[in-house]
Design an enzyme around this catalytic site. Structure first.
Site, PDB file in Angstrom:
ATOM      1  N   GLY A  56       9.559   4.329 -24.952  1.00 13.29           N
ATOM      2  CA  GLY A  56       9.906   4.371 -23.537  1.00 13.29           C
ATOM      3  C   GLY A  56      10.085   5.831 -23.168  1.00 13.29           C
TER       4      GLY A  56
ATOM      5  N   ASP B  98       4.949   6.642 -17.747  1.00 11.73           N
ATOM      6  CA  ASP B  98       5.131   7.665 -18.780  1.00 11.73           C
ATOM      7  C   ASP B  98       4.818   9.062 -18.265  1.00 11.73           C
ATOM      8  OD1 ASP B  98       4.421   4.995 -20.199  1.00 11.73           O
ATOM      9  OD2 ASP B  98       5.515   6.220 -21.659  1.00 11.73           O
TER      10      ASP B  98
ATOM     11  N   ARG C  32       4.121  12.391 -29.820  1.00 11.98           N
ATOM     12  CA  ARG C  32       3.362  11.526 -28.898  1.00 11.98           C
ATOM     13  C   ARG C  32       2.900  12.357 -27.702  1.00 11.98           C
ATOM     14  NH1 ARG C  32       5.438   5.719 -27.777  1.00 11.98           N
ATOM     15  NH2 ARG C  32       3.187   5.463 -27.555  1.00 11.98           N
TER      16      ARG C  32
ATOM     17  N   ASN D 161       0.829   4.661 -17.549  1.00 12.98           N
ATOM     18  CA  ASN D 161       1.830   3.721 -18.065  1.00 12.98           C
ATOM     19  C   ASN D 161       1.154   2.904 -19.165  1.00 12.98           C
ATOM     20  OD1 ASN D 161       4.466   2.538 -18.032  1.00 12.98           O
ATOM     21  ND2 ASN D 161       3.637   0.750 -16.990  1.00 12.98           N
TER      22      ASN D 161
END
Lengths: 365, 365
Positions: free
Chosen positions: A64, A250, A104, A260
């Protein structure tokens, strides 16, 4: 607003512990709820060094966009704590931050929070001073995140009418932030106001965050939830069963395009086809004015194993390849409004985003 | 056209056996490839009575609209074989056909093939005579299915250009028919002609027919295939990586609306958004003029267990509900063309379908 102790009954912890299960700072140890094992196991992992935290982020033990950012901010504290003082202190610290930054590529909150911590580090020379300032900064981010959740919840719930049925994708809940979430903050607030009838949650292949996490969170809060295959969402909208689609993000580019979880874009197409409002809920830390539009957002490709699981039996023939992007980009033109902690930005575009972020002033609401 | 012995190397069986693995008639026994266990196990189940065949259809050991229809046609032979001659022979036979008819509600081929067998039964009084005629009829259907596959393959491949990349959903291959499939017949033919570059196969939650069956079939035929989450297909089309979307159908209403595996409709929406041709490949037995439009097609709802699997670990919290429709309906307006064994029907609508089916004459091609 649903109280924290209701949503997370185990949060009534002592004041020294961060009052959320997603992550807790415990004197040099970042304790993370292991989201890979939910809902069948509620277990925690302890990260006392950068490698274990980087692994936790990479493998989605914590996930998240806002939660990744805050976990990385605490990671900066760990980086300083686990680095010996001396000549090479600064260099070694920066190398550890670089490791976190490489975990990430898509969620901008990770870079945003680490940028702040790099600045804090430079402004507070000396190991002890840096540790203290980095920890205070991470705790600030956590507090701001909770407050932002509450604000987004209120602004979003104002857009819903009594008896609303809402569809959401992936998990943009308490588990995805240090607060009550983004999309789910709206859902919690609407439930508390008595205007929410039920929630549909896309299961969200391949890692099934909708089935495993969103359904778990909402069930714990007593909110009725039905899980559906991602590919069934368009049919559900076609049937007229849904009043609004609400998702997180995101990264939001300067023109309002929003990255997203994979599957968000087809949902937005279906919402447009059926005239259903499509809301993106994200704190300001998710906005990235340095990326002009969605095509500039790096989309993380994940491994083959995610499509071969869950389960022991391999699902794919060995000679078949996979294409497994973790995110997609929804063009701003498909977004009815972006809801952030400052208000609601209808029909987002480059001008309105620049106004919002550049001048830091109140906007359409 | 790729040869059968290439696609299915184990098909070079003796002439008494039906030369396809999906099903084989073996003197009173319908032997079905157990598609629930593919690709990890290639095992067969033997159906010698109606209950075992009905169970095989219900649990998708045999699946795919044309295959279900033909399996049911052989089921009619089993119904006659397993019924004692005498006064109540007719009544008992019809009761068994009713059981088969109740197994799955959406694919019209099941009803179509059983209607033919009921008629054959009425026209051939006496147990021995009925058995012989029903068996001949079922074998006819199987032969027609194979020939229809070949024709659809040719017509469909004519629509593709050299170097085509194709996306498909679920499994509309040899496993879904008694022949080479519908959508995959086009893919096999295009591969044989050297104009197909690669195939993307949606994994097709919840039962993963794309990952388990389509990827398995295509891999066996040496055709390059990448599997993707269903929710990633829209992104793939957005990237411009796909030249055509090709799917099968379980029922085509009189106005051209097509029911197919859940997830087909959002794929059609994405194809339209990106100007990519969307082809539905289905034999005439899939057309149902008695259903005026898609909203009249009964959509089967499947159970909770499908969203809780695969794997031992339960994915869903107990208090969460599920919404798990097996099919959706794509409006004819989103379909570039329907490809059947008689040719290609561009921009299908009620008039062109009536022309095709009512007068049984050649149409646009």
């Amino acid at each position: 607003m649903v109280s924290l102790s209701c949503v997370f009954p185990f949060c009534r912890a002592n004041a020294d512990m961060i009052p959320l299960p997603t992550m807790q700072w415990m004197e040099g140890n970042l304790r993370l709820l292991d989201q890979r094992k939910l809902p069948s196991e509620e277990t925690y992992i302890d990260c006392r060094d950068i490698d274990s935290l980087a692994e936790a982020i990479r493998t989605l033990a914590v996930r998240g966009a806002p939660a990744i950012g805050i976990a990385a901010a605490f990671g900066a504290v760990i980086a300083a704590l686990t680095t010996d003082p001396g000549e090479k202190f600064n260099e070694a610290f920066v190398a550890k931050i670089d490791i976190l930054e490489g975990t990430r590529p898509t969620a901008v909150n990770l870079f945003h929070c680490l940028d702040i911590q790099r600045r804090i580090f430079r402004m507070n020379p000396g190991r002890d001073s840096a540790i203290e300032a980095l920890l205070e900064s991470a705790r600030d981010m956590m507090r701001s995140d909770l407050e932002a959740s509450r604000q987004m919840g209120r602004f979003g719930a104002d857009l819903l009418e009594k008896g609303s049925v809402v569809l959401t994708h992936c998990n943009a809940g308490g588990l995805a932030t240090a607060g009550l979430g983004t999309a789910l903050a709206v859902i919690y607030e609407a439930w508390e106001r008595g205007i929410l009838e039920k929630v549909y949650a896309d299961e969200t292949r391949p890692l099934l965050q909708g089935a495993r996490l969103t359904a778990w969170e909402l069930s714990r809060a007593g909110i009725p939830v039905d899980v559906l295959p991602d590919s069934a969402a368009a049919s559900l909208l076609q049937k007229g069963e849904v009043d609004a689609v609400i998702v997180g993000s995101d990264r939001i580019a300067a023109n309002g395009d929003a990255a997203n979880k994979i599957g968000t874009y087809p949902l937005a197409l279906a919402a447009k086809e059926h005239g259903i409002p499509f809301y993106v809920v994200a704190p300001l830390s998710t906005f990235d004015l340095s990326t002009p539009c969605g095509s500039g957002i790096e989309i993380e490709q994940r491994g083959r194993n995610e499509l071969n699981s869950p389960g022991e039996r391999k699902l794919l023939p060995e000679s078949a390849g996979v294409w497994n992007p973790a995110f997609d980009v929804t063009p701003a033109t498909l977004i009815t409004a972006i809801i952030c902690e400052k208000g609601v930005l209808f029909s987002p575009d480059a001008d309105s985003l620049r106004l919002l972020l550049g001048k830091d002033r109140q906007f359409k609401k």
